[in-house]
Design a protein around this motif. Structure first.
Motif, PDB file in Angstrom:
ATOM      1  N   UNK A  97       0.841  -1.193   0.000  1.00 42.52           N
ATOM      2  CA  UNK A  97       0.000   0.000   0.000  1.00 42.52           C
ATOM      3  C   UNK A  97       0.878   1.246   0.000  1.00 42.52           C
ATOM      4  N   UNK A  98       1.955   1.184   0.808  1.00 43.50           N
ATOM      5  CA  UNK A  98       2.831   2.354   0.878  1.00 43.50           C
ATOM      6  C   UNK A  98       3.529   2.603  -0.461  1.00 43.50           C
ATOM      7  N   UNK A  99       3.960   1.499  -1.086  1.00 42.71           N
ATOM      8  CA  UNK A  99       4.620   1.630  -2.387  1.00 42.71           C
ATOM      9  C   UNK A  99       3.662   2.240  -3.412  1.00 42.71           C
ATOM     10  N   UNK A 100       2.411   1.762  -3.396  1.00 41.84           N
ATOM     11  CA  UNK A 100       1.435   2.307  -4.343  1.00 41.84           C
ATOM     12  C   UNK A 100       1.220   3.793  -4.116  1.00 41.84           C
ATOM     13  N   UNK A 101       1.162   4.146  -2.811  1.00 38.24           N
ATOM     14  CA  UNK A 101       0.970   5.562  -2.489  1.00 38.24           C
ATOM     15  C   UNK A 101       2.115   6.406  -3.040  1.00 38.24           C
ATOM     16  N   UNK A 102       3.338   5.919  -2.838  1.00 34.51           N
ATOM     17  CA  UNK A 102       4.509   6.660  -3.324  1.00 34.51           C
ATOM     18  C   UNK A 102       4.460   6.829  -4.832  1.00 34.51           C
ATOM     19  N   UNK A 104       1.923   6.766  -6.742  1.00 31.26           N
ATOM     20  CA  UNK A 104       0.830   7.642  -7.138  1.00 31.26           C
ATOM     21  C   UNK A 104       1.183   9.111  -6.833  1.00 31.26           C
ATOM     22  N   UNK A 105       1.710   9.339  -5.625  1.00 32.48           N
ATOM     23  CA  UNK A 105       1.994  10.722  -5.229  1.00 32.48           C
ATOM     24  C   UNK A 105       3.060  11.363  -6.109  1.00 32.48           C
ATOM     25  N   UNK A 106       4.103  10.600  -6.376  1.00 27.32           N
ATOM     26  CA  UNK A 106       5.217  11.190  -7.133  1.00 27.32           C
ATOM     27  C   UNK A 106       5.142  10.886  -8.622  1.00 27.32           C
ATOM     28  N   UNK A 107       4.079  10.243  -9.052  1.00 26.82           N
ATOM     29  CA  UNK A 107       3.866   9.924 -10.472  1.00 26.82           C
ATOM     30  C   UNK A 107       5.079   9.202 -11.048  1.00 26.82           C
ATOM     31  N   UNK A 108       5.524   8.171 -10.344  1.00 28.11           N
ATOM     32  CA  UNK A 108       6.755   7.497 -10.764  1.00 28.11           C
ATOM     33  C   UNK A 108       6.565   6.668 -12.024  1.00 28.11           C
ATOM     34  N   UNK A 109       5.319   6.267 -12.290  1.00 32.90           N
ATOM     35  CA  UNK A 109       5.098   5.414 -13.455  1.00 32.90           C
ATOM     36  C   UNK A 109       4.904   6.195 -14.736  1.00 32.90           C
ATOM     37  N   UNK A 110       4.830   7.491 -14.613  1.00 31.03           N
ATOM     38  CA  UNK A 110       4.460   8.289 -15.762  1.00 31.03           C
ATOM     39  C   UNK A 110       5.551   8.278 -16.823  1.00 31.03           C
ATOM     40  N   UNK A 111       5.163   7.932 -18.021  1.00 29.48           N
ATOM     41  CA  UNK A 111       6.145   7.902 -19.102  1.00 29.48           C
ATOM     42  C   UNK A 111       5.909   9.015 -20.109  1.00 29.48           C
ATOM     43  N   UNK A 112       4.793   9.713 -19.984  1.00 31.07           N
ATOM     44  CA  UNK A 112       4.488  10.821 -20.889  1.00 31.07           C
ATOM     45  C   UNK A 112       4.425  10.387 -22.339  1.00 31.07           C
ATOM     46  N   UNK A 113       4.014   9.142 -22.583  1.00 26.74           N
ATOM     47  CA  UNK A 113       3.949   8.682 -23.966  1.00 26.74           C
ATOM     48  C   UNK A 113       2.872   9.435 -24.730  1.00 26.74           C
ATOM     49  N   UNK A 114       1.876   9.918 -24.009  1.00 30.95           N
ATOM     50  CA  UNK A 114       0.758  10.574 -24.674  1.00 30.95           C
ATOM     51  C   UNK A 114       1.054  12.009 -25.079  1.00 30.95           C
ATOM     52  N   UNK A 115       2.185  12.523 -24.620  1.00 36.28           N
ATOM     53  CA  UNK A 115       2.501  13.927 -24.918  1.00 36.28           C
ATOM     54  C   UNK A 115       2.717  14.116 -26.408  1.00 36.28           C
TER      55      UNK A 115
END
Lengths: 256, 190
Positions: A97-102, A104-115
């Motif tokens: 849960x803590x990992x998911x929160x991190x 989500x909060x810091x948008x670590x998975x974001x790859x900006x492929x849609x940009x």
């Protein structure tokens, strides 16, 4: 000697800069890389010994089974007092849960492929991007075809200095950038159309390319009075936008 | 060189001759300038000798006790806590079916091939880049020898060149790192 003097006068010397934004995040693994990694992890796990956490998990399972047995037979649970307070399962859930929160909060998975905005430096984070522009060359109504920013060489400066001047003309804003090396990395010969050639008394232009890598932290802005349009493109987009021998002469600037 | 050689050979000759002639040299045992040794009672000398020896032995023992310990190698040191219940820590032996083993071999081979392809692409890229640069420099030389001279000069400006990343995730914008100091926990060995 006469020949060399003739050739010297009959070509314009132009310096051009391949301004690059290096990849910011690593590109995802290819399918075979992923499969190989999975296999290695499996092999490593098989040949390893159980760690403390796994031992505890095993013990938890035994205790839970015992508890179920006691409950089934309706006996007192007091003998398991204090043993099953925090099971590994609970711990793991909390950690996840803590990992998911991190993430989500810091948008670590974001790859900006849609940009889709070509002017954004935050697009295609795992790719090398190169700046392509449409230059005005001092004329208000004119915009050149898509190309790498370039500028004509002036008497008395080295080619590298010309390249630096080119960067200064094209970019405004606080840019941390360094041109790599004194030597050009490539050349493209551009022949002027006949009327232009006759008017200028030159065969064409020899364009020398320099590599420059921009620091990701720099604040990038183009000089509006010189640049009609610009975009940050990856290799495939570049190959679509720019064609012919010009593309061929700079394709080694893409390190992918 | 010649002088040295001849000198060495002449010394050798002299040495041999002196031996042949029966001359011997030895350290001076006594001279008028040396202090006269006091005559000591052999009994007392013996006691002193024994005392000296005992003292030395004691010192050796002390030194062996507190001798420098060898710096431990953590990688090969046994973790005693885990070693105590090592029999509990073994996993169930996995026996691969033939199909699974084949699959693993195939993955390894395919991976190997993919690395090979990648390496060849890299190699090709490097050759191409070198070729392009050579071509550019050759053209520049014919256009303007002066510019060529400037272009082939060393550029020590950005050396050593350090490249960070790319990381697995993009940097967090406006990240406020928690306060704190780094504490160096590296053990030192004297």
């Amino acid at each position: 000697m006469r020949v060399s003097m003739l050739t010297r006068t009959s070509w314009d010397i132009v310096a051009s800069v391949v301004l690059q934004r290096a990849p910011i995040i690593a590109s995802p693994m290819s399918p075979i890389e992923r499969r190989y990694q999975d296999m290695l992890l499996k092999v490593e796990k098989e040949s390893s010994l159980l760690n403390d956490h796994e031992l505890k998990s095993k013990k938890d399972q035994l205790l839970l089974a015992k508890k179920a047995e006691l409950e089934a037979s309706g006996k007192d649970l007091s003998e398991l007092e204090g043993e099953l307070e925090v099971t590994n399962l609970m711990k793991e859930q909390e950690w996840n849960a803590r990992a998911d929160r991190l993430v989500k909060n810091y948008k670590l998975n974001e790859r900006n492929d849609g940009e889709k905005d070509e002017k954004s430096l935050q697009r295609l984070l795992d790719r090398q991007l190169v700046l392509v522009v449409r230059q005005k060359f001092g004329q208000k109504q004119y915009a050149s075809p898509w190309k790498l920013p370039e500028i004509e060489h002036r008497q008395g400066e080295t080619l590298r200095q010309t390249a630096e001047r080119c960067l200064g003309e094209v970019v405004s804003g606080d840019l941390a950038v360094q041109i790599q090396g004194n030597a050009p990395v490539s050349i493209y010969t551009f022949r002027y159309p006949k009327p232009v050639a006759q008017k200028k008394n030159k065969n064409g232009a020899k364009i020398f390319f320099y590599n420059a890598v921009m620091s990701p932290k720099s604040d990038f802005q183009v000089n509006k009075s010189e640049i009609a349009d610009f975009g940050w493109l990856c290799a495939e987009e570049f190959n679509q936008r720019v064609t012919g021998d010009y593309r061929k002469s700079v394709h080694t600037c893409f390190l992918e | 060189m010649f002088h040295l050689k001849s000198l060495a050979s002449s010394i050798r000759v002299i040495g041999q001759r002196s031996l042949e002639n029966g001359f011997h040299t030895s350290a001076a045992c006594s001279s008028v300038f040396m202090k006269r040794q006091k005559k000591i009672d052999p009994e007392i000398a013996k006691v002193r000798e024994i005392r000296k020896r005992k003292k030395l032995e004691r010192e050796i023992r002390e030194m062996q006790k507190h001798s420098k310990k060898v710096k431990p190698v953590d990688e090969i040191a046994l973790d005693i806590k885990s070693a105590k219940n090592i029999h509990e820590r073994t996993r169930k032996q996995v026996t691969l079916t033939e199909q699974q083993a084949d699959e693993r071999t195939l993955i390894a081979k395919e991976y190997c091939r993919s690395r090979n392809t990648q390496m060849r692409h890299d190699d090709q890229w490097i050759r191409q880049a070198l070729y392009m640069q050579k071509k550019a420099l050759a053209e520049l030389k014919t256009l303007s020898p002066h510019l060529y001279e400037e272009a082939v000069k060393n550029d020590l400006g950005n050396l050593p060149h350090i490249i960070d990343g790319p990381a697995l995730t993009s940097p967090v914008k406006n990240y406020d790192p928690p306060d704190g100091d780094y504490v160096d926990t590296t053990r030192t060995w004297t």
